[in-house]
Design a protein around this motif. Structure first.
Motif, PDB file in Angstrom:
ATOM      1  N   PHE A  42       0.815  -1.213   0.000  1.00  0.00           N
ATOM      2  CA  PHE A  42       0.000   0.000   0.000  1.00  0.00           C
ATOM      3  C   PHE A  42       0.855   1.272   0.000  1.00  0.00           C
ATOM      4  O   PHE A  42       0.326   2.366  -0.166  1.00  0.00           O
ATOM      5  N   ALA A  44       2.375   3.973  -1.446  1.00  0.00           N
ATOM      6  CA  ALA A  44       2.198   4.530  -2.797  1.00  0.00           C
ATOM      7  C   ALA A  44       3.397   5.313  -3.312  1.00  0.00           C
ATOM      8  O   ALA A  44       3.662   5.316  -4.516  1.00  0.00           O
ATOM      9  N   ALA A  53      -2.947   7.485   5.331  1.00  0.00           N
ATOM     10  CA  ALA A  53      -3.654   7.829   4.089  1.00  0.00           C
ATOM     11  C   ALA A  53      -3.350   6.798   2.999  1.00  0.00           C
ATOM     12  O   ALA A  53      -4.264   6.368   2.279  1.00  0.00           O
ATOM     13  N   GLU A  54      -2.096   6.398   2.862  1.00  0.00           N
ATOM     14  CA  GLU A  54      -1.734   5.369   1.874  1.00  0.00           C
ATOM     15  C   GLU A  54      -2.396   4.039   2.215  1.00  0.00           C
ATOM     16  O   GLU A  54      -2.879   3.322   1.337  1.00  0.00           O
ATOM     17  N   ASP A  56      -5.251   3.545   3.959  1.00  0.00           N
ATOM     18  CA  ASP A  56      -6.687   3.614   3.672  1.00  0.00           C
ATOM     19  C   ASP A  56      -6.961   3.534   2.170  1.00  0.00           C
ATOM     20  O   ASP A  56      -7.869   2.825   1.732  1.00  0.00           O
ATOM     21  N   ALA A  57      -6.147   4.253   1.386  1.00  0.00           N
ATOM     22  CA  ALA A  57      -6.310   4.214  -0.075  1.00  0.00           C
ATOM     23  C   ALA A  57      -5.995   2.820  -0.622  1.00  0.00           C
ATOM     24  O   ALA A  57      -6.670   2.342  -1.543  1.00  0.00           O
ATOM     25  N   GLY A  58      -5.010   2.166  -0.054  1.00  0.00           N
ATOM     26  CA  GLY A  58      -4.643   0.823  -0.507  1.00  0.00           C
ATOM     27  C   GLY A  58      -5.720  -0.203  -0.209  1.00  0.00           C
ATOM     28  O   GLY A  58      -6.023  -1.062  -1.041  1.00  0.00           O
ATOM     29  N   ARG A  60      -8.909   0.440   0.105  1.00  0.00           N
ATOM     30  CA  ARG A  60     -10.012   0.773  -0.812  1.00  0.00           C
ATOM     31  C   ARG A  60      -9.706   0.265  -2.222  1.00  0.00           C
ATOM     32  O   ARG A  60     -10.527  -0.375  -2.863  1.00  0.00           O
ATOM     33  N   ARG A  61      -8.507   0.557  -2.720  1.00  0.00           N
ATOM     34  CA  ARG A  61      -8.113   0.145  -4.079  1.00  0.00           C
ATOM     35  C   ARG A  61      -8.131  -1.384  -4.216  1.00  0.00           C
ATOM     36  O   ARG A  61      -8.650  -1.919  -5.189  1.00  0.00           O
ATOM     37  N   GLU A  64     -11.775  -2.515  -4.341  1.00  0.00           N
ATOM     38  CA  GLU A  64     -12.426  -2.145  -5.602  1.00  0.00           C
ATOM     39  C   GLU A  64     -11.958  -3.023  -6.757  1.00  0.00           C
ATOM     40  O   GLU A  64     -12.752  -3.357  -7.640  1.00  0.00           O
ATOM     41  N   GLN A 112     -12.350  -2.458   5.783  1.00  0.00           N
ATOM     42  CA  GLN A 112     -11.671  -1.326   6.398  1.00  0.00           C
ATOM     43  C   GLN A 112     -11.616  -1.463   7.921  1.00  0.00           C
ATOM     44  O   GLN A 112     -10.590  -1.159   8.537  1.00  0.00           O
TER      45      GLN A 112
END
Length: 165
Positions: A42, A44, A53-54, A56-58, A60-61, A64, A112
């Motif tokens: 994750f 980035a 932040a990385e 949480d985005a990881g 989610r990504r 998805e 999450q």
């Protein structure tokens, strides 16, 4: 010459591992749990630190990509997710740990929530980011003569019915 060779072959072989030296510390084994590998992925910006932040985005990504636009994935879809992000379909966390409402579907909020626990566990210094060193688990290797298998060769194996000694 042949008698000397025969004597050399007949002599007991030295142990493959040298005996522990008095006062020597056991050698630690460093491992990365499957979830730690996902957390590292994750990262980035490639600085070897995964910020919140990385992270949480990881999460989610990764969800998805597995869900392909759906709101939830089933346990088979979670197995596909685990294969890609954790390295094995059977790696922990299991879908049963993640599926909080027991509906046999995993949503992004459920993933999450489970991963938030991992972030808190791995962020040992509580600075809001996870360095690679925090992703390692250190275990002490048992010394010769220690551990769960000590004496296992001395125990008699159970016999099947009708088997003679």
């Amino acid at each position: 010459m042949i008698p000397a060779l025969a004597l050399a072959l007949a002599a007991p072989q030295a142990a493959a591992t040298p005996p522990a030296q008095p006062g020597a510390e056991p050698i630690p084994l460093m491992i990365a749990e499957p979830v730690a590998m996902a957390i590292a992925a994750f990262d980035a910006d490639g600085d070897a630190i995964t910020t919140r932040a990385e992270f949480d985005a990881g999460v989610r990504r990764s969800f998805e990509q597995a869900a392909k636009g759906a709101a939830a994935i089933g346990y088979i879809g979670f197995g596909d997710w685990a294969e890609r992000w954790l390295g094995n379909r059977n790696a922990l966390p299991s879908p049963f740990e993640v599926d909080q409402d027991g509906d046999n579907r995993i949503t992004l909020p459920e993933l999450q929530a489970r991963f938030a626990l991992f972030f808190n566990r791995f962020d040992r210094d509580k600075d809001g980011a996870i360095a690679r060193s925090e992703l390692l688990t250190v275990r002490q290797m048992p010394q010769r003569g220690e551990g769960p298998n000590v004496g296992a060769g001395d125990r008699e194996r159970p016999r099947r019915r009708g088997q003679m000694r």
